[in-house]
Enzyme design. Structure first.
Site, PDB file in Angstrom:
ATOM      1  N   ASP A   1       0.861  -1.182   0.000  1.00  0.00           N
ATOM      2  CA  ASP A   1       0.000   0.000   0.000  1.00  0.00           C
ATOM      3  C   ASP A   1       0.895   1.230   0.000  1.00  0.00           C
ATOM      4  O   ASP A   1       2.115   1.114  -0.155  1.00  0.00           O
ATOM      5  CB  ASP A   1      -0.982  -0.016   1.172  1.00  0.00           C
ATOM      6  CG  ASP A   1      -0.294  -0.169   2.522  1.00  0.00           C
ATOM      7  OD1 ASP A   1       0.745   0.488   2.738  1.00  0.00           O
ATOM      8  OD2 ASP A   1      -0.785  -0.946   3.363  1.00  0.00           O
TER       9      ASP A   1
ATOM     10  N   LYS B   1      -5.267   1.860   0.284  1.00  0.00           N
ATOM     11  CA  LYS B   1      -6.519   2.551   0.582  1.00  0.00           C
ATOM     12  C   LYS B   1      -6.257   4.046   0.497  1.00  0.00           C
ATOM     13  O   LYS B   1      -5.368   4.553   1.156  1.00  0.00           O
ATOM     14  CB  LYS B   1      -7.017   2.169   1.977  1.00  0.00           C
ATOM     15  CG  LYS B   1      -7.234   0.670   2.147  1.00  0.00           C
ATOM     16  CD  LYS B   1      -7.517   0.299   3.590  1.00  0.00           C
ATOM     17  CE  LYS B   1      -7.645  -1.210   3.731  1.00  0.00           C
ATOM     18  NZ  LYS B   1      -7.890  -1.619   5.133  1.00  0.00           N
TER      19      LYS B   1
ATOM     20  N   MET C   1      -3.944   7.085  12.467  1.00  0.00           N
ATOM     21  CA  MET C   1      -5.112   7.137  11.577  1.00  0.00           C
ATOM     22  C   MET C   1      -6.255   7.940  12.199  1.00  0.00           C
ATOM     23  O   MET C   1      -7.428   7.563  12.102  1.00  0.00           O
ATOM     24  CB  MET C   1      -5.583   5.705  11.242  1.00  0.00           C
ATOM     25  CG  MET C   1      -4.509   4.857  10.595  1.00  0.00           C
ATOM     26  SD  MET C   1      -4.969   3.107  10.421  1.00  0.00           S
ATOM     27  CE  MET C   1      -4.897   2.574  12.139  1.00  0.00           C
TER      28      MET C   1
END
Length: 250
Positions: free
Chosen positions: A37, A59, A174
């Protein structure tokens, strides 16, 4: 006769080649398939071996190139072809990296797995700007949270009442999207609104940036400065040690 391959769950560290472990480099260079990622960062992604098949499973802003169950199916499928597979993650694969779920799936299919730990951004990124997550004068404990959980939902997995009264450092990964809710929730549950907060964006990368405030001011500051992920959020007295001078990296 088919030969089962092996899957490596690899943590690339907080950003940049100099903080990636030697073992991570070894397995990447031998990999036949790399599922990656965006979190390892451009420098590490640019160093991936040309001979390996590379599959983007990242993502971006809520858009999932691959859902988690698809990623796990890919790992199983490639391994059953007898290939050496690397699932490359930022930080450490077992700290909010879903490495534990992937390990369970691979074990259930009888696929050999090696875990390659990585330096976690939860500690390294604050350290890079002179913020220790523990300090005898400020904090003797650290709580690391995922910021993906909305604290206003009916049943939170986080004990916000306990957290707001704790005297240690809180590190949130996050958490940019929910920062306003998190700050309000902590204050509403009893944490002092003047508690220092630091947001460190793109830690240990050339475009790293810090935003410093308090629980009261940080949501507005983040909006004004257009703070965006990836970012590490640090809450607690240790933030008062921030001076704006970065710690020299070798």
């Amino acid at each position: 006769m088919d030969k089962t391959g092996v899957v490596y769950l690899v943590g690339s560290g907080p950003g940049g080649l100099n903080l990636m472990t030697r073992r991570a480099r070894e397995v990447l260079d031998k990999a036949e398939v790399i599922l990656y990622d965006q979190l390892p960062g451009d420098e590490i992604l640019a160093s991936l071996p040309a001979h390996a098949e590379k599959v983007d499973v990242g993502k971006f802003g809520g858009h999932h190139t691959k859902e988690q169950d698809e990623i796990e199916r890919l790992m199983v499928s490639y391994a059953k072809q007898g290939r050496h597979v690397v699932r490359l993650k930022g930080g450490d694969p077992f700290l909010f990296g879903r490495g534990g779920e992937e390990l369970e799936t691979l074990r259930a299919h009888g696929i050999p797995v090696e875990i390659v730990p990585g330096v976690t951004s939860a500690v390294a990124v604050p350290a890079s700007v002179g913020i220790p997550v523990t300090h005898r004068r400020y904090a003797s404990q650290v709580t690391i949270l995922t910021g993906n959980e909305d604290p206003t939902k009916d049943e939170s997995a986080i004990d916000w009442d306990w957290l707001s009264k704790s005297r240690g450092t809180i590190v949130i990964l996050m958490g940019v999207k929910n920062l306003g809710n998190i700050a309000k929730f902590l204050v509403d549950h009893g944490m002092d609104a003047s508690t220092p907060v630091a947001i460190i964006e793109r830690g240990l990368r050339p475009d790293q940036r810090e935003t410093i405030g308090t629980l009261e001011t940080i949501p507005q500051l983040a909006l004004e400065r257009k703070v965006s992920p990836p970012a590490v959020i640090v809450i607690g007295g240790v933030v008062s040690l921030y001076t704006g001078e970065h710690v020299v990296q070798s």
